[in-house]
Design a protein around this motif. Structure first.
Motif: not given
Lengths: 370, 370
Positions: A47, A112-114, A117-118, B107-109, B113, B134, B136
């Motif tokens: 990450t 990443t999915w996160e 989304r951001e 774990e979104e991080n 995707w 998530t 988080k």
């Protein structure tokens, strides 16, 4: 790798924009980034990106932060280097406005999915919103077929690795630990001028050889047991990947049969490989030989995989998802039989596919004729 | 690490389920996976997982494939090891049905995707659909505060690293290349019993020391120039991270001023660190000292970061996103000033926060009193 290569690769990528549903390509995947720009930085953790590329018909940006800016400027002369101060989520939208991006192609297998989304949250709020669409392995597809210089680098890596193994094998004796041997390999790789190992060496003896992904331990190697070496070095960014299984002294009849079966499966699979063949064919050939010998339950992984800037890349030589093999692809052929706790045998060559079939890059040393 | 630790950690995670919007926790992040299960495997590439955990109130599953099953069974005795034959996308839905999962925390991080999309597609089609929500940073939060054994491992790693540097520094002389020195460090790390380096060593001399993330080159080190060593080893999975900047012979007045400023900033930041303080405070203290000395434009990164199973983890000691520092956190304090092409100075200690302030784990050797 000459600078001009990178320029040619970007040109090829740009040509795909004519008939794509995106006008800007965003490259986050480290090997794709290096392939297109020459930027050699690696990502610290998964990450923790050291940078990404934004490519449109007319612009080539390398987006990074203060830690990498000097390196980026020296390695990626065709790219405009942008230094972000407050991270991608804040910095990317501004850059996309500047580029006039309407639709941004992103790497769905390296975002990443996160972060997705951001970013979508921010991009939606722009006065000219930017849509995100998947690149579907666009650059990975370009990387599948190697050019002459890429094959040369992989051949150099393979030659160095073969030399290293030859030197290690000469000094192999019972009582050395797996870790000591792995360390010898790494030392010789550095002395030999490799960038680095392509992946952590596997040196797996006795019962450990039944673990396809064993990590070297303090176990001392012994006579008559399998000792598997799955090793590779990297030169100019390009990997080699090869596996040998050795015995000190004559192994049991059962281990001989296993070795013979794996070798037979490998040779038959190698014969299958040529341009135009389905990628599933060599796998099924090898698998059938292993099955007929009664070891069908002990070959759990795929036959092989593409190699290049990454140790594992397209194409996969497995039992499903057939693709046509092409001239210039570099793949491994690595059948194995693993019977815990007895041990395992894996033999792996890395080959480049040529018009008339293939050329083995990793030497195809065959030690035993049981 | 004793087996019982892992059990206690899973129990703590289970307790959070009582007031969470998920009934099953899915752990894909490798350090979180190791923290909870003891499973030491690493992920080959981002998209090549060696396994994941599924934890409910009553079940603990370690989901992997044939390559890792033997290792998983031996390292994670509290977990039921599940061997997937056809990948996560096909295998996970079945497992969730068996567990009666309604809502899966992910774990979104550490999920791409692409995998998220493929899974949601499958999970929606189940007769009892599973929702993804998530996590988080749930487990990352648990990892922030270290227990006694974790600190012990990091202290052992720090002691080994300090010893290694002391030995390297004794033999340091002009003409050695950065790569040769990095290689000495790695050799001593192996001989000293480290699992591995915590990250690739930085040995950066002269102009290269102005690159915070320099990679060792064939450049020969010279007298009077800064030589920065940012290094760490891993013991029992736990990292240390420390930086020293050395000179052979007396540097210029400007380099002395830079060194003195960095050291002053570091000492002031160390004084700030104690339980209850905002994580932004030591950063702003150090940054202000560097700014007042006229080097405000040359300190581009954050002051420090948490260390543990990962080299970089929570909490971050940066200029924004304040969190309260707590007893048991382990963080780095690493101000730096980088002026290309002159060079740079960075000094980094790793400290554990204790009731009365902090304890420096990395020795706090201060070489110069300019």
């Amino acid at each position: 790798m000459k600078k001009s290569f990178f320029r040619g690769r970007v040109t090829r990528l740009r040509e795909t924009l004519d008939h794509a549903n995106f006008d800007t390509v965003w490259i986050t995947q480290p090997e794709n980034r290096r392939y297109l720009s020459g930027f050699k930085a690696e990502d610290g953790q998964l990450t923790e990106s050291s940078g990404s590329l934004l490519i449109t018909k007319s612009a080539s940006l390398l987006v990074t932060d203060s830690r990498y800016v000097t390196q980026a400027k020296s390695e990626s002369v065709d790219f405009e280097v942008i230094t972000l101060k407050n991270g991608l989520v804040k910095g990317l939208p501004e850059l996309l406005v500047r580029l006039g991006t309407k639709c941004l192609g992103f790497e769905e297998n390296y975002l990443t999915w996160e972060l997705h989304r951001e970013l979508t949250g921010r991009l939606r709020k722009l006065s000219h919103p930017v849509r995100l669409v998947t690149l579907k392995g666009l650059v990975e597809g370009h990387r599948e077929v190697k050019d002459r210089d890429e094959v040369k680098a992989m051949e150099a890596a393979s030659n160095l690795m073969s030399d290293i193994l030859a030197r290690v094998f000469m000094k192999l004796k019972p009582g050395l630990t797996e870790k000591q041997i792995a360390w010898q390999i790494e030392g010789l790789a550095r002395e030999g001028g490799a960038d680095s190992l392509a992946f952590p060496s596997i040196v797996a003896s006795g019962p450990n050889s039944a673990l396809p992904h064993a990590v070297p331990t303090d176990r001392k190697i012994r006579r008559k047991e399998p000792i598997t070496f799955d090793v590779g070095v990297r030169i100019d960014g390009y990997c080699c990947d090869m596996t040998r299984t050795l015995f000190i002294g004559e192994p049991s009849a059962k281990l001989k049969t296993i070795y013979k079966t794996v070798r037979k499966a490998q040779l038959a699979a190698l014969v299958d490989i040529q341009p135009g063949v389905d990628s599933t064919k060599p796998d099924s050939t090898a698998r059938e030989i292993i099955r007929q010998a009664g070891f069908g339950d002990y070959f759990g992984h795929s036959l092989g995989h593409g190699v290049g800037l990454a140790t594992h890349e397209r194409p996969r030589l497995g039992p499903d998802k057939p693709v046509k093999l092409k001239e210039g692809m570099v793949v491994t052929v690595e059948p194995g039989i693993y019977i815990p706790p007895l041990g395992g045998v894996r033999l792996e060559e890395m080959v480049v596919i040529i018009k008339s079939g293939l050329r083995v890059l990793t030497g195809d040393d065959h030690f035993y004729d049981f």
